[in-house]
Each structure stands twice: as structure tokens, then as C-alpha cells.
Design an enzyme around this catalytic site. Structure first.
Site, short mmCIF file in Angstrom:
data_model
loop_
_atom_site.label_atom_id
_atom_site.label_comp_id
_atom_site.label_asym_id
_atom_site.label_seq_id
_atom_site.Cartn_x
_atom_site.Cartn_y
_atom_site.Cartn_z
N ILE A 141 0.83 -1.05 -0.18
CA ILE A 141 -0.01 0.03 0.01
C ILE A 141 0.94 1.26 0.02
CG2 ILE A 141 -2.05 -1.25 1.22
CD1 ILE A 141 -1.12 0.03 3.73
N ASP A 142 0.36 2.27 -0.42
CA ASP A 142 1.03 3.60 -0.59
C ASP A 142 1.63 3.91 0.81
OD1 ASP A 142 0.36 3.66 -3.15
OD2 ASP A 142 -1.23 5.05 -2.93
N LEU A 143 2.69 4.57 0.98
CA LEU A 143 3.32 5.32 2.23
C LEU A 143 2.34 6.09 2.72
CD1 LEU A 143 5.87 8.01 1.94
CD2 LEU A 143 4.57 7.51 0.15
N THR A 145 -0.83 5.72 2.84
CA THR A 145 -2.07 4.97 3.35
C THR A 145 -1.63 4.08 4.72
OG1 THR A 145 -2.74 4.93 1.18
CG2 THR A 145 -3.79 3.30 2.78
#
Length: 307
Positions: A141-143, A145
Site C-alpha cells: 500500500i502507498d506510504l 495509506t
């Protein structure tokens, strides 16, 4: 008969070695090649790494500053960042067995090393904390998120878990805080084609066959804002952020969509209001039904915070 290769160099302080292949060429030394191949890394840095024994060939032989160049050889080295920013939030291990480690990731912490982050990444932190050098993320997942991330421990069973994602057999639920628009009908399904945009780190929707699909529903409304449940069928980069912005309800504190917002790297005051709330699947190794849920909760009453 080919020359047998030595084992991969060990993990050091949670960081595994990087590898570069030496092509055929006439560089005087391996050092000269490395300096040309990686122009952002000063020669003095390579010399220091060699002095510390942090550059070796595929047979485990140290690479010295004056060692003559030899093509068709693999060289391993360890990255190091002199001034790496500290991410002031801690991950929490939710579950661990012989095959999996499941973690609740805070906002702002990257999953894997990249760019200016090395030690301050979820993967390296976990390797140091748990002492498991073979740890690898099954998904990411994105940093920006927060929420649930699943890691594999054993290389022998890793592909069985990766296959679940390839076959879309993983149920992922996210939550997001975003504007409420009375003109939209929920639940709804957004399916579109997501492609590379500009700058390079942003994505955008484009004409063509859809490659991304998200089911969106409303969980709670509070004035001008709502808490949404997002269920992606596919796993395109920034998919949820792109789809929400395309509907005219961009996620609160999104610094990329619908437009770029200039935020300092050390500004942790406005976390993206996107949470990987839960993940569920049938374990391909044990046959057990798995469901892991984040302990974080997005605050609709105080958007911009995570409880």
C-alpha cells in the site's frame, strides 16, 4: 561446467544487498564502472563501502578500489543513507505464524526501501525487530495509506500467496474520508482505464479498455464529509485515490489528486484519510479462512487524524 555461485550475502541491520551485473566493457576498475553506472553516488562513498567490506562479488570475494574490471560478473553492495528522516510512528504486528506476518502500518511509512527511505521502511523495521531476513511483502500500500499489510516468511510458499492476488481471490476493504455529494448514487462501481500521468508519480484515467475497478459505498455522513467503504477488485497503483478524485470526491489530505499540493517531507500533520481496513482470503497453505483487520480508525468528526 559453470562455476558454482556462493549464497547471497547476508542481511545487515535489516537491509539485504543490492545487485548489479557487470556487462562486457573496458573500464579500468570495477570502481570506475560503479561510479559511471550510479552517477548520484560519489566515488568516495564507494571507496568507504569497500573499506567496510560492503561490496563483494557473486563468489563472496571483496571488491577493492583497484580491482581490475571483469565483465559478466555480479557485484553485491549495501545501500546506506547518511541523512534519512525518522518516521515518528510505529507499526504493530497483528499476527504471526510460520508462513505469514501481518502488520498494521501507520501513515507516512513506506513498505519497502526506495529513494530517500531505507531504514525507515516497514520491511527493514520488521526484519530488525523480528530477525526474519526472508521476510517479503505479498502486496503493498502507498506510504500515505495506513492499515493492513501481509508479509510472507518462507520463499517456498510465497508464490501460493502471490497467486491469490493474481487471481483476484483476496477481499480487500478500505475506508476513506471524503466530501459528500448528494448528486451521486451509492453503492456504485467505478471502472476505468488508469495510466501513467504527469509528473511520473501521478496516475490518471484515460480512454480505452478498463483495467481498474472499485466498488464504493457510504458508511456514514457528517455534514460536508462522509466515510466511504472502498472495495477494489483490481490493484492498480493509486487506484482508489484516482477513482475518488474522478468522482469529484477526492480523499481528504490527498496531496496528489486532483492536483498537486506542496507539502514538506517532515509535515506529518495531515495524513491522507485512507485506511486499508481489512483483508481476507482462504489460506492456500493451511486451508484456513483468514481475515485481518486494522486497529486504526479514521475520524469523521476530526478529519486529518487517525485514532
Amino acid at each position: 561446467m559453470s562455476t558454482p555461485r556462493h549464497a547471497l550475502p547476508p542481511t545487515r541491520n535489516g537491509v539485504g544487498p543490492s545487485c548489479v551485473g557487470l556487462p562486457a566493457g573496458d573500464w579500468p576498475t570495477i570502481t570506475d564502472f560503479l561510479v559511471q553506472r550510479f552517477p548520484a553516488i560519489d566515488r568516495a562513498v564507494w571507496l568507504q563501502r569497500m573499506h567496510e567490506g560492503h561490496v563483494v562479488d557473486e563468489h563472496g570475494v571483496p571488491v577493492t578500489p583497484a580491482r581490475a574490471y571483469q565483465g559478466h560478473l555480479r557485484v553485491y553492495y549495501y545501500r546506506d543513507l547518511v541523512q534519512e528522516p525518522r518516521i515518528p510512528f510505529d507499526e504493530v504486528v497483528l499476527y504471526q505464524d510460520e508462513h505469514l506476518v501481518v502488520v498494521d502500518k501507520p501513515h507516512f511509512l513506506p513498505v519497502t526501501p526506495s529513494g530517500r527511505y531505507l531504514q525507515e521502511t516497514l520491511l527493514v523495521r520488521l526484519k530488525r525487530k523480528l530477525g526474519i531476513d526472508t521476510l517479503q511483502p505479498i502486496h503493498r500500500i502507498d506510504l500515505d495509506t495506513a492499515g493492513v499489510v501481509v508479509f510472507s516468511i518462507q520463499s517456498a510458499t510465497r508464490d501460493a500467496y502471490h497467486a491469490l492476488f493474481r487471481r483476484h481471490e483476496v477481499a480487500k476493504q478500505y475506508e476513506a474520508i471524503a466530501p459528500w455529494r448528494a448528486g451521486l448514487t451509492f453503492p456504485c462501481v467505478r471502472h476505468s482505464r488508469i495510466v501513467a500521468g504527469a509528473p511520473f508519480f501521478r496516475l490518471c484515467e484515460a480512454a480505452g479498455a478498463p483495467n481498474a475497478e472499485t466498488r464504493i459505498d457510504v458508511l456514514e455522513i457528517n455534514g460536508a464529509l462522509s466515510r466511504y467503504r472502498l472495495e477494489p477488485t483490481t490493484g492498480r497503483k493509486h487506484q482508489l485515490r484516482v477513482h475518488m478524485a474522478a468522482l469529484g470526491i477526492p480523499i481528504v489530505n490527498d496531496r496528489f489528486y486532483p492536483s498537486l499540493v506542496d507539502v514538506a517531507d517532515d509535515d506529518f500533520s495531515r495524513p491522507l484519510q485512507l485506511l486499508a481496513r481489512s483483508i481476507a482470503f482462504l489460506d492456500p497453505v493451511t486451508g484456513q479462512a483468514r481475515r485481518f483487520k486494522s486497529a486504526y480508525r479514521l475520524s469523521l468528526g476530526h478529519p486529518g487524524t487517525t485514532e
